[in-house]
Design a protein around this motif. Structure first.
Motif, mmCIF file in Angstrom:
data_model
loop_
_atom_site.group_PDB
_atom_site.id
_atom_site.type_symbol
_atom_site.label_atom_id
_atom_site.label_comp_id
_atom_site.label_asym_id
_atom_site.label_seq_id
_atom_site.Cartn_x
_atom_site.Cartn_y
_atom_site.Cartn_z
ATOM 1 N N GLN A 58 35.900 38.259 36.628
ATOM 2 C CA GLN A 58 36.247 37.499 37.842
ATOM 3 C C GLN A 58 35.678 38.179 39.088
ATOM 4 O OE1 GLN A 58 40.451 37.104 38.004
ATOM 5 N NE2 GLN A 58 40.431 35.481 39.534
ATOM 6 N N LYS A 60 43.029 33.024 44.727
ATOM 7 C CA LYS A 60 42.335 33.776 43.655
ATOM 8 C C LYS A 60 42.141 35.256 44.003
ATOM 9 C CE LYS A 60 39.715 29.789 41.836
ATOM 10 N NZ LYS A 60 40.325 28.700 42.597
ATOM 11 N N THR A 117 42.230 39.026 43.568
ATOM 12 C CA THR A 117 42.188 39.858 42.350
ATOM 13 C C THR A 117 42.828 41.226 42.569
ATOM 14 O OG1 THR A 117 40.014 40.725 42.988
ATOM 15 C CG2 THR A 117 40.044 38.787 41.544
ATOM 16 N N HIS A 118 42.813 41.715 43.820
ATOM 17 C CA HIS A 118 43.356 43.039 44.131
ATOM 18 C C HIS A 118 44.166 42.954 45.420
ATOM 19 C CE1 HIS A 118 39.948 43.892 41.506
ATOM 20 N NE2 HIS A 118 40.512 45.062 41.226
ATOM 21 N N PRO A 176 47.494 40.143 39.931
ATOM 22 C CA PRO A 176 46.372 40.937 40.471
ATOM 23 C C PRO A 176 46.658 42.427 40.288
ATOM 24 C CG PRO A 176 47.741 40.096 42.261
ATOM 25 C CD PRO A 176 48.292 39.522 40.999
#
Length: 498
Positions: free
Chosen positions: A3, A215, A217-218, A244
């Motif tokens: 991703q 979306k 991720t972190h 995440p």
């Protein structure tokens, strides 16, 4: 295919952006760019009571000034906007209701008075009131009431909140990129409110929903959010969403003493704690710092590259940064070191750029000077400067003859025979046709040698009469720049005055 990295900086527009918030934004930006990802700005303005006019614009301006530009955000719409939570408020209720359907959340009808009574009752017994598994069935909510009672209350328009149903006796295992493994006993968690009676989500719900829809991720955020990590993990699991990765940054600590850096520390210590000026509080920009210096010192607050290097451009930081090298413990704020960073960046600037900054200062003082002359002055004085605003104090004598002479220096340097020596120097200068620094130096030093005088008898008083003080660069460079006529005038004036 893995991703794409997507991170976000999500401040609340409740006032100016603190330097700690700016560092959080910077670390998010560095991580995103290092990994070819996106950096998103989201304004978390669901708490309308604390909303401050102008704060959102301030945040955007501060990020832009530092060169930390976001890829998506307010007025830079991507595919997952809007980027202001207040404009997304219709989204959140359905997610809260979804958790109720899944048995992961419930309606709570307790009045403020009831909760206050329980809180005080617990306090009188030396306990802390926590709304969770051990007492929720004794309180007024959809877990303790029948379906009909709940429906009646909802139909009657009774105020309610939606609370998360935290699990009982569960060991929650969490991972943090900076802190490693963390374990929490779910029995210690309270059933946090996710949706308020005013129809707005709380931070916890809006945050998770937005991170999922955007979306992310972190999640890279300040250590103060560490206590929310367990709840946020539970919420992801409750929705059945991918969680995440989390990284909680260390606090920025006061220069002296304990605790985190506050506005008051800045006021007491005479240094900024905001990137830009806000009301009466001066910002780093207005204090004369270069954005490169601010970015540089912020990056090294709580992160280290593992080498001796201290000076980094934004590009170098992107290439070097990793979350694994962020420290767990708080980073002490050092105003003196921050000034040093600015000095280093000032020396890296071209003389032309610095002359342009000095020119605007000269203009305010009604002093006219050519660009070429100002640039030459800057080249001589810049290594002693920390800020561009220091130039005037370091080099005022290039633009005006001394109005007075340093008393201490006069006492020490102006002896009985000094006027005679200075008059002789005037003769030497008058005979020089090419008034260039090396030629002036050769002539003056040649004369001193001929007269068998010590340099100490000639050079310090010469500096005093030209500058008014014992400061400044190479004396012959000064004479070359101000010219023969001005040099002679200043010496003659001093002979007459002193």
């Amino acid at each position: 295919m893995s991703q794409k990295v997507r991170v976000r900086f999500a401040p609340s527009p409740t006032g100016p952006l603190h330097i700690g918030g700016l560092r959080t934004a910077l670390f998010n930006y560095l991580f995103a760019k290092k990994n070819g990802g996106d950096f998103i700005l989201r304004i978390e303005d669901t708490d309308q009571n604390r909303f401050v006019d102008g704060a959102e614009q301030y945040i955007i301006e501060a990020l832009n000034w530092c060169g930390i530009s976001f890829d998506e955000g307010p007025d830079k719409e991507g595919a997952v906007g809007s980027y202001r939570q207040s404009e997304r408020k219709d989204l959140y209720k359905n997610y809260a209701l979804e958790l109720i359907e899944k048995g992961k959340a419930y309606y709570a009808f307790d009045t403020a008075e009831t909760l206050d009574y329980h809180r005080k009752d617990h306090e009188s017994k030396g306990k802390t009131f926590i709304y969770n598994w051990h007492n929720r069935l004794k309180l007024t909510n959809s877990l303790s009431l029948s379906k009909k009672q709940v429906a009646d209350k909802l139909n009657a328009g009774e105020p309610y909140v939606i609370r998360f149903k935290s699990p009982e006796n569960e060991e929650i295992h969490l991972n943090d990129i900076i802190r490693g493994q963390i374990s929490i006993d779910s029995s210690t968690l309270d059933d946090k409110v996710l949706f308020k009676s005013d129809g707005m989500p709380t931070y916890h719900l809006a945050n998770i929903v937005d991170d999922h829809l955007m979306k992310i991720t972190h999640v890279i955020r300040g250590e103060e959010w560490l206590p929310s990590l367990a709840l946020h993990n539970l919420l992801y699991n409750a929705f059945g969403w991918d969680t995440p990765e989390f990284a909680h940054l260390p606090l920025i600590m006061k220069p002296v003493g304990k605790g985190k850096l506050s506005k008051r520390d800045g006021e007491k210590g005479g240094f900024p704690v905001f990137p830009l000026t806000w009301n009466q509080s001066e910002g780093y920009r207005e204090a004369g710092f270069f954005p490169e210096a601010v970015v540089n010192f912020l990056a090294l607050l709580g992160w280290n590259p593992g080498t001796e290097q201290e000076i980094f451009s934004l590009e170098e930081l992107v290439n070097t940064f990793s979350l694994e090298r962020v420290n767990k413990s708080g980073a002490r704020f050092d105003p003196e070191k921050n000034n040093w960073y600015n000095q280093q960046w000032l020396q890296k600037k071209s003389n032309d750029d610095l002359a342009a900054l000095f020119a605007s200062d000269l203009e305010k003082r009604n002093i006219s000077s050519t660009k070429e002359y100002t640039t030459q002055v800057v080249s001589l004085i810049k290594e002693r400067a920390t800020f561009a605003k220091d130039f005037w104090e370091l080099g005022d004598y290039f633009f005006q003859a001394p109005q007075s002479y340093n008393e201490k220096a006069v006492k020490k340097q102006w002896k009985e025979g000094t006027p005679k020596i200075m008059a002789a120097i005037v003769e030497v200068l008058q005979n020089i046709t090419d008034f260039d620094s090396p030629i002036i130096e050769e002539a003056v030093k040649g004369w001193i040698a001929e007269q068998e005088l010590s340099f100490g008898k000639v050079m310090p008083p010469l500096r005093l009469v030209l500058v008014g003080d014992m400061k400044g660069p190479h004396i012959f460079d000064i004479m070359h720049l101000i010219g023969k006529k001005e040099s002679v005038n200043r010496i003659e004036t001093a002979i007459a005055q002193l």
